[in-house]
Design a protein around this motif. Structure first.
Motif, PDB file in Angstrom:
ATOM      1  N   VAL A 168       0.837  -1.210   0.000  1.00 30.31           N
ATOM      2  CA  VAL A 168       0.000   0.000   0.000  1.00 30.31           C
ATOM      3  C   VAL A 168       0.866   1.253   0.000  1.00 30.31           C
ATOM      4  O   VAL A 168       0.603   2.201  -0.745  1.00 30.31           O
ATOM      5  N   GLU A 214      -8.875  -2.459  -2.937  1.00 29.36           N
ATOM      6  CA  GLU A 214      -8.113  -3.608  -3.440  1.00 29.36           C
ATOM      7  C   GLU A 214      -9.041  -4.489  -4.272  1.00 29.36           C
ATOM      8  O   GLU A 214     -10.109  -4.898  -3.814  1.00 29.36           O
ATOM      9  N   ARG A 240      -5.281  -9.869  -6.652  1.00 24.18           N
ATOM     10  CA  ARG A 240      -3.851 -10.092  -6.911  1.00 24.18           C
ATOM     11  C   ARG A 240      -3.725 -11.000  -8.116  1.00 24.18           C
ATOM     12  O   ARG A 240      -4.597 -11.822  -8.382  1.00 24.18           O
ATOM     13  N   THR A 282      -0.458  -6.551  -6.875  1.00 27.52           N
ATOM     14  CA  THR A 282      -1.661  -6.225  -6.131  1.00 27.52           C
ATOM     15  C   THR A 282      -2.334  -5.103  -6.908  1.00 27.52           C
ATOM     16  O   THR A 282      -1.706  -4.094  -7.220  1.00 27.52           O
ATOM     17  N   TYR A 312      -5.257  -2.268  -7.404  1.00 27.72           N
ATOM     18  CA  TYR A 312      -6.156  -1.354  -6.714  1.00 27.72           C
ATOM     19  C   TYR A 312      -6.883  -0.490  -7.731  1.00 27.72           C
ATOM     20  O   TYR A 312      -6.425  -0.309  -8.855  1.00 27.72           O
TER      21      TYR A 312
END
Length: 181
Positions: free
Chosen positions: A78, A100, A103, A124, A126
């Motif tokens: 993050v 989120e 993944r 990841t 977002y």
């Protein structure tokens, strides 16, 4: 020199690090953070795209994710995503603005500037909402040639048909679609 955490088959840091160029030369697994910026404009959902500078070491001149980057060794995902948003687009964002979406693991094998390139990344993904005119975005000129808003449905079609130069993964667009309301 930029060092990255080497990760295991689940994307977790192993405690070892490697230099970024070495990681891409050898296909060493590492982490990235992808942030897609959305807005609702004239009744449509739009996504902010960046066009990569022609001097980038990979995918020069291609349209790409709003903001993305490798996660430096020892940094949390993050925090890296927030740092990239600030560096690339001059967006100051709080952690709670990031949604989120999931993944993914992808391996990209290519050649750029006569050098082999193997990107083995655990990303990841977002998304966030921010309605700002493209001409008001102060982007990082060393990395980004330009930015533009595009209707999300038009982007999906363009990626599927390869009608614009891009390095966008269709799987990621599908992942995002389930989070757009």
């Amino acid at each position: 020199m930029e060092y990255l955490d080497i990760v295991d088959e689940k994307g977790n840091p192993t405690g070892q690090t490697a230099e970024r160029k070495e990681v891409h030369r050898n296909g060493t697994p590492h982490r990235t953070a992808h942030v897609w910026v959305f807005r609702k404009h004239e009744g449509k959902v739009q996504v902010l795209l960046q066009k990569r500078c022609k001097n980038k070491d990979s995918f020069p001149g291609c349209y790409d994710i709003s903001s993305a980057g490798h996660i430096p060794a020892g940094m949390e995902v993050v925090n890296s995503a927030l740092r990239e948003l600030k560096e690339e687009l001059d967006f100051t964002v709080s952690e709670d603005e990031l949604i989120e979406c999931g993944r993914k693991h992808v391996v990209i094998r290519n050649e750029f500037r006569d050098e082999p390139y193997e990107d083995n990344q655990y990303s990841t993904v977002y998304m966030m909402w921010r309605d700002v005119p493209a001409e008001e975005i102060v982007f990082q000129k060393e990395e980004i040639e330009s930015v533009m808003w595009m209707d999300f449905d038009a982007l999906k079609k363009a990626v599927q048909e390869q009608s614009i130069p891009n390095c966008i993964d269709m799987e990621e667009l599908v992942m995002l679609e389930s989070h757009i309301s």
